[in-house]
Design a protein around this motif. Structure first.
Motif, PDB file in Angstrom:
ATOM      1  N   GLY A  89      -9.100 -29.626   3.730  1.00 40.24           N
ATOM      2  CA  GLY A  89      -7.990 -28.696   3.919  1.00 40.24           C
ATOM      3  C   GLY A  89      -8.436 -27.244   3.852  1.00 40.24           C
ATOM      4  N   GLN A  90      -9.338 -26.962   2.916  1.00 45.96           N
ATOM      5  CA  GLN A  90      -9.830 -25.593   2.776  1.00 45.96           C
ATOM      6  C   GLN A  90     -10.537 -25.126   4.039  1.00 45.96           C
ATOM      7  N   TYR A  91     -11.360 -26.012   4.599  1.00 44.76           N
ATOM      8  CA  TYR A  91     -12.058 -25.640   5.830  1.00 44.76           C
ATOM      9  C   TYR A  91     -11.085 -25.485   6.988  1.00 44.76           C
ATOM     10  N   LEU A  92     -10.091 -26.365   7.007  1.00 49.58           N
ATOM     11  CA  LEU A  92      -9.077 -26.287   8.049  1.00 49.58           C
ATOM     12  C   LEU A  92      -8.348 -24.954   7.959  1.00 49.58           C
ATOM     13  N   ALA A  93      -8.053 -24.544   6.750  1.00 50.80           N
ATOM     14  CA  ALA A  93      -7.369 -23.266   6.548  1.00 50.80           C
ATOM     15  C   ALA A  93      -8.241 -22.111   7.053  1.00 50.80           C
ATOM     16  N   ARG A  94      -9.545 -22.222   6.819  1.00 54.56           N
ATOM     17  CA  ARG A  94     -10.462 -21.174   7.297  1.00 54.56           C
ATOM     18  C   ARG A  94     -10.443 -21.116   8.824  1.00 54.56           C
ATOM     19  N   VAL A  95     -10.473 -22.298   9.437  1.00 51.33           N
ATOM     20  CA  VAL A  95     -10.439 -22.363  10.896  1.00 51.33           C
ATOM     21  C   VAL A  95      -9.136 -21.743  11.402  1.00 51.33           C
ATOM     22  N   TYR A  96      -8.049 -22.090  10.746  1.00 50.43           N
ATOM     23  CA  TYR A  96      -6.733 -21.576  11.108  1.00 50.43           C
ATOM     24  C   TYR A  96      -6.703 -20.043  11.016  1.00 50.43           C
ATOM     25  N   ASP A  97      -7.237 -19.526   9.906  1.00 54.74           N
ATOM     26  CA  ASP A  97      -7.267 -18.070   9.725  1.00 54.74           C
ATOM     27  C   ASP A  97      -8.077 -17.389  10.818  1.00 54.74           C
ATOM     28  N   GLU A  98      -9.213 -17.991  11.141  1.00 50.70           N
ATOM     29  CA  GLU A  98     -10.078 -17.385  12.151  1.00 50.70           C
ATOM     30  C   GLU A  98      -9.417 -17.439  13.522  1.00 50.70           C
ATOM     31  N   LEU A  99      -8.714 -18.568  13.781  1.00 51.77           N
ATOM     32  CA  LEU A  99      -8.074 -18.750  15.083  1.00 51.77           C
ATOM     33  C   LEU A  99      -6.987 -17.736  15.357  1.00 51.77           C
ATOM     34  N   LYS A 100      -6.301 -17.332  14.295  1.00 54.31           N
ATOM     35  CA  LYS A 100      -5.203 -16.376  14.474  1.00 54.31           C
ATOM     36  C   LYS A 100      -5.721 -15.046  14.999  1.00 54.31           C
ATOM     37  N   LYS A 101      -6.991 -14.758  14.694  1.00 50.57           N
ATOM     38  CA  LYS A 101      -7.619 -13.520  15.161  1.00 50.57           C
ATOM     39  C   LYS A 101      -6.814 -12.275  14.823  1.00 50.57           C
ATOM     40  N   ARG A 102      -6.213 -12.280  13.683  1.00 47.94           N
ATOM     41  CA  ARG A 102      -5.512 -11.072  13.267  1.00 47.94           C
ATOM     42  C   ARG A 102      -6.536 -10.037  12.851  1.00 47.94           C
ATOM     43  N   PRO A 103      -6.189  -8.761  12.956  1.00 45.88           N
ATOM     44  CA  PRO A 103      -7.143  -7.741  12.509  1.00 45.88           C
ATOM     45  C   PRO A 103      -7.412  -7.881  11.002  1.00 45.88           C
ATOM     46  N   SER A 104      -8.624  -7.518  10.588  1.00 49.74           N
ATOM     47  CA  SER A 104      -8.971  -7.652   9.177  1.00 49.74           C
ATOM     48  C   SER A 104      -8.314  -6.569   8.333  1.00 49.74           C
ATOM     49  N   PHE A 105      -7.808  -5.515   8.998  1.00 49.41           N
ATOM     50  CA  PHE A 105      -7.132  -4.446   8.253  1.00 49.41           C
ATOM     51  C   PHE A 105      -6.276  -3.631   9.209  1.00 49.41           C
ATOM     52  N   LEU A 106      -5.329  -2.909   8.662  1.00 46.48           N
ATOM     53  CA  LEU A 106      -4.513  -1.988   9.461  1.00 46.48           C
ATOM     54  C   LEU A 106      -4.576  -0.615   8.814  1.00 46.48           C
ATOM     55  N   VAL A 107      -4.818   0.393   9.627  1.00 51.64           N
ATOM     56  CA  VAL A 107      -4.942   1.748   9.091  1.00 51.64           C
ATOM     57  C   VAL A 107      -3.589   2.447   9.173  1.00 51.64           C
ATOM     58  N   ALA A 108      -3.139   3.018   8.056  1.00 54.02           N
ATOM     59  CA  ALA A 108      -1.849   3.701   8.047  1.00 54.02           C
ATOM     60  C   ALA A 108      -2.017   5.211   8.198  1.00 54.02           C
ATOM     61  N   ASP A 109      -3.067   5.746   7.595  1.00 51.29           N
ATOM     62  CA  ASP A 109      -3.289   7.191   7.612  1.00 51.29           C
ATOM     63  C   ASP A 109      -4.765   7.471   7.695  1.00 51.29           C
ATOM     64  N   GLU A 110      -5.069   8.649   8.243  1.00 53.77           N
ATOM     65  CA  GLU A 110      -6.470   9.038   8.218  1.00 53.77           C
ATOM     66  C   GLU A 110      -6.578  10.539   8.131  1.00 53.77           C
ATOM     67  N   VAL A 111      -7.679  10.995   7.583  1.00 50.26           N
ATOM     68  CA  VAL A 111      -7.876  12.418   7.464  1.00 50.26           C
ATOM     69  C   VAL A 111      -9.339  12.752   7.741  1.00 50.26           C
ATOM     70  N   GLY A 112      -9.558  13.744   8.587  1.00 51.47           N
ATOM     71  CA  GLY A 112     -10.917  14.236   8.812  1.00 51.47           C
ATOM     72  C   GLY A 112     -11.628  13.695  10.032  1.00 51.47           C
TER      73      GLY A 112
END
Ligand code: UDP
Ligand code: MG
Length: 318
Positions: free
Chosen positions: A287-310
């Protein structure tokens, strides 16, 4: 990643570090200025709820070489390092913790090694003085286990590292996996690697945000992204169960043929419980490996940037 006039990029992931971030930035600036004037510091605020990003913006006002990114929420230290690396423009990229547990002074030594040809310089913790005995022991067991199972060493290697720009952009661009475990990947990639040792100092203020469950999850995630060995454990458990059933089955059969009364309720109970738990563990691992596969398949970004400076233009690399 371009190298326009920036020699060193220092990437600092920070999460709820309002009390120490200024100290870290000042100390880092002091060290970097002894090496070059062409540096930049990229502080990545991993969704802090305190004044961390305000501090970064203040620091940027005072020194434009300090830049900041703020995530829309907490995405984890790995994502923060990655985001900083994606924006870094230097010929060398250094990642360092924002709580002064990684002595900025070591950067000088890392850069020396790079000048002599090293492409990756690992900061290696000499002693893990801080943290309790439990923390130290579990860290050691994890690193030993990781090296044995995954087949390459990451012993004591920390997230304090220097990466040649070529390798930094390789890690950002060419590894499509969601869960990038920098400590492991930077060893796995090869190239010319060297290391420098340092003593881990106590945090000046605040406390580590890694609770036991976070550490456990981090450990398990990093292990499962490098090896499928736990999966091979499942058929192995099956074989053990089979052997036990052969022994017990023969015994029962022999008693039956001899006409002896069949006893062994305790054995029966133990066997049922044992096989039940083996099945559960096996399913759990799968199940753990399946969950990893599932997470990778979704291809969501690893982060979202809200603000930046400079940053000059907002070229979002992830
Ligand atoms: N950190 C982060 N995101 C998190 C947790 C931590 O960016 O979700 C940062 C933190 O601000 C620090 C570094 O990662 O700069 C190391 O974290 P910490 O000191 O809590 O870990 P430890 O030193 O115990 O390994
Ligand atoms: Mg720390």
């Amino acid at each position: 990643m371009q190298h326009e006039n920036v020699f060193i990029s220092l990437v600092i992931p920070v999460f709820k570090e309002e009390d120490v971030i200024m100290l870290t930035l000042n100390e880092a600036t002091r060290v970097l200025e002894t090496i070059t004037q062409d540096y930049e510091i990229v502080a990545v605020d991993d969704g802090s709820t305190d004044k961390t990003f305000t501090r970064v913006m203040e620091a940027h006002q005072a020194n434009h070489r300090i830049k900041g990114l703020r995530f829309s929420r907490n995405f984890g230290k790995e994502a923060a390092m990655l985001a900083g690396m994606a924006r870094a423009k230097g010929q060398v990229v250094v990642t360092m913790d924002g709580d002064l547990q990684h002595p900025p002074g070591l950067i000088t030594e890392m850069v020396e090694k790079w000048r002599k040809g090293a492409q990756i310089v690992h900061g290696v913790k000499q002693t893990r003085q801080y943290g309790g005995l439990f923390h130290r022991t579990s860290a050691r067991i994890f690193y030993d286990l990781f090296s044995k199972i995954a087949g390459f060493k990451i012993n004591n290697s920390s997230d304090f590292k220097l990466l040649d720009a070529q390798i930094a952009s390789l890690l950002v661009r060419d590894f499509p996996e969601q869960q990038r475990f920098l400590r492991g990947l930077s060893c796995w990639v090869g190239y010319r690697q060297e290391s420098v040792t340092f003593e881990v100092s106590e945090r000046p203020v605040g406390e580590s945000s890694w609770g036991l469950s976070t550490l456990f999850r981090y450990g398990w995630n990093s292990l499962t992204s490098y090896t499928s060995l736990p999966l091979q454990l499942v058929p192995f458990m099956g074989v053990i169960m089979l052997l036990i059933s052969v022994v017990l089955g023969t015994e029962t059969l022999v008693s039956r043929i001899r006409g002896e009364s069949i006893s062994g309720f305790a054995t029966l109970e133990i066997t049922i419980l044992f096989s039940g738990s083996m099945i559960m563990i096996g399913l759990g691992i799968i199940g753990q490996y399946l969950a990893r596969v599932y997470d990778e398949l979704k291809k969501r970004p690893s982060f979202l940037v809200a603000d930046e400076v400079g940053f000059e233009q907002s070229t979002r690399s992830e």
